[in-house]
Write a protein that holds these residues in place. Sequence first.
Motif, PDB file in Angstrom:
ATOM      1  N   LEU A  71      50.793  51.407  20.574  1.00 47.71           N
ATOM      2  CA  LEU A  71      50.503  50.391  19.695  1.00 47.71           C
ATOM      3  C   LEU A  71      49.473  50.757  18.649  1.00 47.71           C
ATOM      4  N   GLY A  72      48.632  51.815  18.903  1.00 49.47           N
ATOM      5  CA  GLY A  72      47.652  52.358  17.826  1.00 49.47           C
ATOM      6  C   GLY A  72      48.692  53.074  16.698  1.00 49.47           C
ATOM      7  N   ARG A  73      49.858  53.820  16.944  1.00 49.04           N
ATOM      8  CA  ARG A  73      50.572  54.344  16.196  1.00 49.04           C
ATOM      9  C   ARG A  73      51.381  53.440  15.288  1.00 49.04           C
ATOM     10  N   LEU A  74      51.796  52.131  15.799  1.00 47.56           N
ATOM     11  CA  LEU A  74      52.408  51.281  14.802  1.00 47.56           C
ATOM     12  C   LEU A  74      51.357  50.352  13.895  1.00 47.56           C
ATOM     13  N   LEU A  75      50.079  50.395  14.449  1.00 46.67           N
ATOM     14  CA  LEU A  75      48.961  49.748  13.599  1.00 46.67           C
ATOM     15  C   LEU A  75      48.721  50.614  12.466  1.00 46.67           C
ATOM     16  N   THR A  97      47.309  41.217  33.595  1.00 47.42           N
ATOM     17  CA  THR A  97      47.630  42.464  34.540  1.00 47.42           C
ATOM     18  C   THR A  97      47.883  43.707  33.729  1.00 47.42           C
ATOM     19  N   GLY A  98      47.700  44.694  34.306  1.00 45.62           N
ATOM     20  CA  GLY A  98      47.712  45.910  33.751  1.00 45.62           C
ATOM     21  C   GLY A  98      47.150  46.455  32.572  1.00 45.62           C
ATOM     22  N   VAL A  99      46.098  45.794  32.473  1.00 42.68           N
ATOM     23  CA  VAL A  99      45.117  45.993  31.261  1.00 42.68           C
ATOM     24  C   VAL A  99      43.637  46.488  31.801  1.00 42.68           C
ATOM     25  N   SER A 100      42.989  47.144  31.047  1.00 39.73           N
ATOM     26  CA  SER A 100      41.504  47.573  31.682  1.00 39.73           C
ATOM     27  C   SER A 100      40.501  47.570  30.478  1.00 39.73           C
ATOM     28  N   GLU A 101      39.263  47.785  30.957  1.00 37.22           N
ATOM     29  CA  GLU A 101      38.306  48.050  29.799  1.00 37.22           C
ATOM     30  C   GLU A 101      38.762  49.267  28.698  1.00 37.22           C
ATOM     31  N   GLY A 102      39.272  50.492  29.438  1.00 32.82           N
ATOM     32  CA  GLY A 102      39.857  51.563  28.710  1.00 32.82           C
ATOM     33  C   GLY A 102      40.928  51.165  27.649  1.00 32.82           C
ATOM     34  N   PHE A 103      41.849  50.438  28.086  1.00 37.21           N
ATOM     35  CA  PHE A 103      42.817  49.937  27.430  1.00 37.21           C
ATOM     36  C   PHE A 103      42.293  49.257  26.171  1.00 37.21           C
ATOM     37  N   PHE A 104      41.431  48.305  26.551  1.00 40.06           N
ATOM     38  CA  PHE A 104      40.656  47.695  25.271  1.00 40.06           C
ATOM     39  C   PHE A 104      40.070  48.429  24.143  1.00 40.06           C
ATOM     40  N   ARG A 105      39.338  49.259  24.978  1.00 37.83           N
ATOM     41  CA  ARG A 105      38.773  50.373  24.040  1.00 37.83           C
ATOM     42  C   ARG A 105      39.506  51.118  23.002  1.00 37.83           C
ATOM     43  N   GLN A 106      40.507  51.608  23.375  1.00 36.22           N
ATOM     44  CA  GLN A 106      41.569  52.275  22.721  1.00 36.22           C
ATOM     45  C   GLN A 106      42.271  51.395  21.419  1.00 36.22           C
ATOM     46  N   LEU A 107      42.352  50.058  22.018  1.00 39.09           N
ATOM     47  CA  LEU A 107      43.055  48.914  20.946  1.00 39.09           C
ATOM     48  C   LEU A 107      41.802  48.967  19.832  1.00 39.09           C
ATOM     49  N   SER A 108      40.639  48.725  20.327  1.00 36.18           N
ATOM     50  CA  SER A 108      39.482  48.621  19.319  1.00 36.18           C
ATOM     51  C   SER A 108      39.381  49.798  18.357  1.00 36.18           C
ATOM     52  N   ALA A 109      39.382  50.792  18.832  1.00 38.74           N
ATOM     53  CA  ALA A 109      39.193  52.136  18.143  1.00 38.74           C
ATOM     54  C   ALA A 109      40.370  52.236  17.353  1.00 38.74           C
ATOM     55  N   ALA A 110      41.675  51.808  17.593  1.00 39.18           N
ATOM     56  CA  ALA A 110      42.555  51.866  16.656  1.00 39.18           C
ATOM     57  C   ALA A 110      42.477  50.559  15.384  1.00 39.18           C
ATOM     58  N   GLY A 111      41.686  49.769  15.634  1.00 34.67           N
ATOM     59  CA  GLY A 111      41.553  48.707  14.595  1.00 34.67           C
ATOM     60  C   GLY A 111      41.867  47.374  15.095  1.00 34.67           C
ATOM     61  N   PHE A 112      42.382  47.119  16.118  1.00 33.67           N
ATOM     62  CA  PHE A 112      42.781  45.661  16.659  1.00 33.67           C
ATOM     63  C   PHE A 112      41.047  44.920  16.855  1.00 33.67           C
TER      64      PHE A 112
END
Length: 366
Positions: A71-75, A97-112
């Motif tokens: 997702l980060g690559r696409l963004l 389901t299948g999401v975690s705080e770490g997943f959300f941190r990665q999304l936030s860092a990518a710009g979501f």
Amino acid sequence: MGLGLYIHVPFCEGKCPYCDFYSLAPKAETVDKYVERTLELMAGYGADCAREVGTVYFGGGTPSIIGAERLGRLLEGAKRYFHLVRDAEITCEANPTGVSEGFFRQLSAAGFNRLSMGMQSANTEELRLLGRKHGPEGVRQAVEGARTAGFKNISLDLMLALPGSTIESLERSISFAAGLFPEHISAYILKIEPGTPFASRGLILPEDDSTADQYLFTVERLRELGYAQYEISNFSRPGFESKHNLCYWRCDEYLGLGPAAHSFYNGRRFQWGRDLSAYLRGEGPTEDGPGGGTGEFAMLNLRLSRGLMESECADRFGEEGRELFALVRGRAARCPNTLLNICPDRVSFTPKGFLVSNALLSRLLD
């Protein structure tokens, strides 16, 4: 507001029995090919796009299933090939389901900066009927993880008029959702779509009067809880309306990429086929003719609680827009006043009007 960019991620762990969206089970090699193909298309469209992009929306399917790195690559591709405005709204859909705080941190860092999560219900029996794999506590944990990761704009989906549902079961879902303090709530009436598993089961949905009662209860209860209705099925706290979806309803332009994605771009409407293999082979979208005419503009704006405004009709179409508004207002005056709000400079549906919006639109715009 700028151009909207929609990325359809056509992968999902499993098909919910009510779902009619195009999706497939993910396979690593196929997902990677999808990412590369979409980046190629971004480069091609971006080279010819001189407009600013105000919103980016990753929908599906279940975008979260392909992982934060992809997702980060696409963004990153969207940022590289298009001119995103500084405060662009960037949304990712996710299942609890299948999401975690770490997943959300990665999304936030990518710009979501915005999440839309499919809660659907807080009642275990209803979730089981809908084929959902999470329970209410899974939703709570996902929202809390997203908050800890820094997300300040979260939307939750609810479904109304489920088989066996009551005002009491709906109230439990609304109260649970609002108790998680999301900025936005979408509330959709369940419809049985042809070709879905639900269509073959002979499910008994609530009668029309019961469905209407649930919808009107939802509108009023969410208002009491601080969520103003701004579109037929959407409610938000002040300032947190979905900018991307407003792009659709205001008849602004958007570019969609991915199998089954639709576009209204450079005055034309087109859509990609519901076929991932064809998409990966390089087949292009199917043309669907010009878009943005007066009737379409009126129809889409009447989905909004603010309704159709004379000034915006005139700004968009000049004298033809004024004539459009006068026609709609004149026909609205002959409809029951419980269904429409009629002012000198605008026409809008009431919540009761939204329940029969298709019939009203036919009467106003035929």
